[in-house]
Scaffold this active site. Structure first.
Site, PDB file in Angstrom:
ATOM      1  NE  ARG A   1      -3.015   0.468   3.203  1.00  0.00           N
ATOM      2  CZ  ARG A   1      -2.516   1.009   4.311  1.00  0.00           C
ATOM      3  NH1 ARG A   1      -2.097   2.258   4.316  1.00  0.00           N
ATOM      4  NH2 ARG A   1      -2.440   0.306   5.423  1.00  0.00           N
TER       5      ARG A   1
ATOM      6  CE1 TYR B   1     -11.952  16.834 -15.902  1.00  0.00           C
ATOM      7  CE2 TYR B   1     -11.220  16.426 -13.670  1.00  0.00           C
ATOM      8  CZ  TYR B   1     -11.928  16.044 -14.784  1.00  0.00           C
ATOM      9  OH  TYR B   1     -12.619  14.863 -14.781  1.00  0.00           O
TER      10      TYR B   1
ATOM     11  CG  ASP C   1      -4.029  19.784 -14.210  1.00  0.00           C
ATOM     12  OD1 ASP C   1      -3.347  19.177 -15.052  1.00  0.00           O
ATOM     13  OD2 ASP C   1      -5.224  19.495 -13.963  1.00  0.00           O
TER      14      ASP C   1
ATOM     15  CE  LYS D   1      -7.839  13.045 -18.700  1.00  0.00           C
ATOM     16  NZ  LYS D   1      -9.099  12.328 -18.824  1.00  0.00           N
TER      17      LYS D   1
END
Ligand code: PLP
Length: 387
Positions: A55, A108, A181, A206
């Site tokens: 994890r 976004y 971003d 993307k």
């Protein structure tokens, strides 16, 4: 230790070979996929390998992160998450109650909605400003309280350009970090950390992955400071790390990122020029066009092209835009961006009432198909929809 003779080679050489790592056991040139969730303790009760449980950490994830950190020039390294949203929200989750954030108007849409709904619940104030207005940004910062300035450049879906170096200066003067971003730029076209940003984020779903078959997100950091450590701890504590299979696919894609970005960006620039002269198109939004408002800044801070994303505004309005998207045959009418297949989307249908997206806008994500085919298909759809 694995061999890793990177020397001073260019980033495209290092990415093509996923950092040139050779598996020490088999001499394989492709790293094995590590799927184990747990690891044997040493007789002295330690974990000399550095791995104890999957994890917080995974070897395949680490190897993919090393390629992205190299591409971004990130001294703190990179952290992969289960999605772009998981990566972005980890940055905001590392803030404290009472902190203040400045975010862009053009960004976004799902992250804007998350900021509007989630930050107030955490006692964090947020202001949205037009990031091409540096005076407005300066006025919105609250020295001592503003801890984070978030920008997105080019900004989805209008492809507005923000001056990273100028915003970094304003953010730092107010005592805030700057996070960028950079999904629509990719590290091929912009390296925000070189321009003064503290953190760069990508939806790796993307163009980093580029094949529309992985959902992933990544952060890359300029400095391994306490804020970065807090983000790292949050990823581990929240269980938000990317799975090894996805990390493996992403690493495979990063080997060809330079080729895909060059081809997609060249086609996007070509289409932008052609649609600018199209009788059914009112305007084209693409930072590579000299008459786009952000072009001068883009020409300064973007390299090797202006990216694979553009939008067109259909002169006859919203209904004609929707009808155009309904008529394409080669372009795929679907959300997302950055894949090798070209996508078209009527964004206002997606973004909701508070979006700056005009209703006549079609967002185009340009892939690697023949550019003449892409033009002919959309040209025919525009003519039929506006006849
Ligand atoms: N940032 C930008 C610019 C995006 O386009 C997207 C997704 O479309 C995201 C962030 C969120 O990424 P993800 O869908 O991987 O969570």
């Amino acid at each position: 230790m694995p061999e890793n003779r990177t020397g001073a080679f260019q980033s495209r050489s290092l990415a093509a070979q996923a950092m040139g790592r050779i598996d020490p056991v088999t001499r394989a040139v492709v790293a094995p996929l590590h799927v184990s969730t747990t690891f044997l303790r040493d007789p002295d009760n330690g974990y000399a390998s550095g791995f104890s449980y999957a994890r917080p950490d995974n070897a395949t994830v680490r190897e993919t992160e090393a390629v992205i950190a190299m591409l971004e020039g990130a001294a703190a390294g990179a952290l992969l998450f289960g999605s772009g949203m998981a990566a972005a929200t980890a940055v905001f989750s590392a803030l404290e109650p009472g902190d203040h954030v400045v975010a862009p108007r053009v960004m976004y849409w799902a992250l804007r909605r998350w900021l509007q709904h989630e930050l107030p619940r955490r006692g964090i104030a947020v202001d949205f400003v037009a990031m091409d207005d540096l005076d407005a940004l300066r006025a919105a910062t609250r020295p001592g309280a503003t801890r984070l300035v978030w920008i997105e450049t080019p900004g989805n879906p209008l492809w507005t350009i923000t001056d990273i170096a100028a915003v970094a200066e304003i953010a730092h003067a107010a005592g805030a970090r700057l996070a960028v971003d950079s999904t629509a730029a990719s590290p091929i076209h912009t390296r925000p950390l070189d321009l003064g940003a503290d953190i760069v984020m990508h939806s790796a779903t993307k163009i980093l992955n580029g094949h529309s078959d992985v959902v992933a997100g990544v952060l890359a950091g300029a400095a391994p400071d306490a804020f970065w450590e807090r983000i790292t701890a949050l990823r581990s504590g929240n269980g938000a790390i990317l799975g090894p299979f996805e990390a493996y696919l992403l690493m495979r894609s990063l080997r060809t990122l330079h080729l895909r970005a060059a081809a997609q960006s060249a086609s996007a620039a070509d289409l932008a020029r052609r649609f600018q002269a199209h009788p059914a198109v009112g305007s084209v939004l693409y930072p590579g066009l000299p008459d786009c408002p952000g072009h001068a800044v883009a020409a300064r801070q973007m390299t090797d092209g202006f990216g694979f994303m553009l939008s067109i505004r259909v002169a006859a309005g919203e209904a004609a835009a929707i009808a155009t998207a309904a008529r394409v045959r080669l372009w795929k009418r679907a959300t997302s961006l950055g894949g090798v297949e070209s996508l078209i989307e009527h964004r206002a249908s997606v973004e909701g009432a508070d979006s700056p997206c005009p209703p006549d806008l079609l967002r185009l994500s340009v892939g690697i198909e023949a550019v003449d085919d892409l033009f002919a298909d959309l040209d025919a759809a525009l003519r039929a929809a506006t006849a």
